[in-house]
Design an enzyme around this catalytic site. Structure first.
Site, PDB file in Angstrom:
ATOM      1  N   ASP A 146       0.857  -1.189   0.000  1.00 18.49           N
ATOM      2  CA  ASP A 146       0.000   0.000   0.000  1.00 18.49           C
ATOM      3  C   ASP A 146       0.893   1.238   0.000  1.00 18.49           C
ATOM      4  OD1 ASP A 146      -1.769  -2.107   0.533  1.00 18.49           O
ATOM      5  OD2 ASP A 146      -3.082  -0.834   1.731  1.00 18.49           O
ATOM      6  N   LYS A 209      -7.044   3.313  -3.569  1.00 18.99           N
ATOM      7  CA  LYS A 209      -7.501   3.314  -2.173  1.00 18.99           C
ATOM      8  C   LYS A 209      -7.734   4.747  -1.726  1.00 18.99           C
ATOM      9  CE  LYS A 209      -5.644   1.986   2.405  1.00 18.99           C
ATOM     10  NZ  LYS A 209      -4.513   1.310   3.077  1.00 18.99           N
ATOM     11  N   LYS A 245     -10.442   0.132  -2.741  1.00 18.70           N
ATOM     12  CA  LYS A 245     -10.376  -0.070  -1.287  1.00 18.70           C
ATOM     13  C   LYS A 245     -10.701   1.230  -0.554  1.00 18.70           C
ATOM     14  CE  LYS A 245      -7.215  -1.330   2.496  1.00 18.70           C
ATOM     15  NZ  LYS A 245      -5.861  -1.802   2.850  1.00 18.70           N
TER      16      LYS A 245
END
Length: 309
Positions: A146, A209, A245
């Site tokens: 991430d 995300k 996400k």
């Protein structure tokens, strides 16, 4: 793919329309009883169970991984008629130095280990150090990374520079999946959110995300709608499926249903699977377990009965 500014420059996003559309997802949709339980069980499969604290230890990570392997208590699964279901969360997410502990604790399972990197959460360290952090986490066994984008470049609309940085991070990940955190609460406009989403996908992100969870404003439905429309437009143009996400501030079980409704209505049933949709919402798991126990027993338990780990 090469950077294509024509896919997002001049693309208007109507904030009031996005907010109206987002408000219908929870206000006009109702999922009750056994159907609600089914949606909540499905949400568990897509949670990235996370610990990103300064006091993380090997023991804390081991407890988190134990919860990842068995997220819902066996007596609740029995009551739901799902005792034969091998239910786990989508991934366990930790800092790079905690990756070896998570890999060891999850050995023998198919649960991937995700790691934040690139100077999380601000990302304000030199690019070469961010790339080395990615390589370190991958070398320790992380299957997902991430990363956080450079918000200054997005705010100044320096899309070429932002593309080059994310592409370099994509290369550093090797076989690991790249999830690009946009930190949408710091991007000021939905136009910037749409453009940053497109740049990240063009540069090779497997997921986009919303947030780090450390901003003042994290995941919201209007922002998520904008990002989902971007990945839908990207898919229509290229034929590639990119995951999504939402993360940060998602705590209640009812929110898990709202975000799944968003994905179902905007993207279709296929996006209700862990390879295309994840929640960054560890504390939500406790409320989901509590709601499922109520469905089975008819009584609400104290939240302390369903600790995260």
């Amino acid at each position: 793919m090469p950077l294509d500014l024509s896919m997002f420059e001049g693309h208007a996003v109507n904030r009031s329309a996005a907010e109206r559309r987002a408000s219908t997802l929870s206000a006009r949709r109702s999922v009750k009883k056994v159907y609600q339980a089914a949606w909540l069980v499905n949400a568990v499969r897509m949670i990235d169970l996370t610990t990103l604290s300064g006091d993380d230890t090997e023991g804390k990570v081991q407890r988190l991984c134990a919860k990842a392997r068995q997220p819902i208590a066996p007596y609740i699964m029995d009551g739901l008629g799902l005792s034969d279901m091998d239910l786990t969360v989508g991934a366990v997410c930790v800092y790079p130095t905690m990756v070896p502990h998570a890999v060891k604790a999850l050995k023998g399972t198919s649960i991937p280990v995700a790691s934040v990197a690139t100077g999380f959460p601000a990302g304000l360290i030199p690019l070469n150090l961010r790339l080395e952090e990615i390589k370190y986490a991958v070398g320790e066994g992380a299957g997902e990374i991430d990363i956080v984008i450079n918000r200054e470049m997005a705010l100044k609309q320096e899309w070429n520079q932002l593309y080059d940085e994310i592409a370099a991070m994509r290369e550093a990940c090797g076989e690991a999946h790249l999830k690009a955190i946009l930190a949408t609460g710091e991007l000021e406009t939905l136009r910037n959110v749409y453009a940053a989403s497109m740049v990240a996908m063009q540069a090779g992100a497997d997921f986009i995300k919303t947030s780090t969870g450390k901003e003042g404003v994290n995941a919201t439905l209007p922002v998520s709608l904008t990002m989902v429309r971007a990945l839908r437009d990207y898919g229509d143009a290229t034929g590639y499926q990119i995951g999504f996400k939402p993360a940060g501030g998602i705590k209640a079980a009812k929110e898990a249903i709202a975000w799944q409704v968003l994905m179902k209505e905007e993207m279709g049933r296929e996006w209700l699977e862990p390879h295309l949709f994840r929640f960054g919402a560890s504390s939500m798991l406790g409320d989901i377990e509590r709601q499922l126990e109520h469905h089975v027993t008819g009584r609400y338990a104290s939240s302390s009965r369903h600790a995260m780990s």
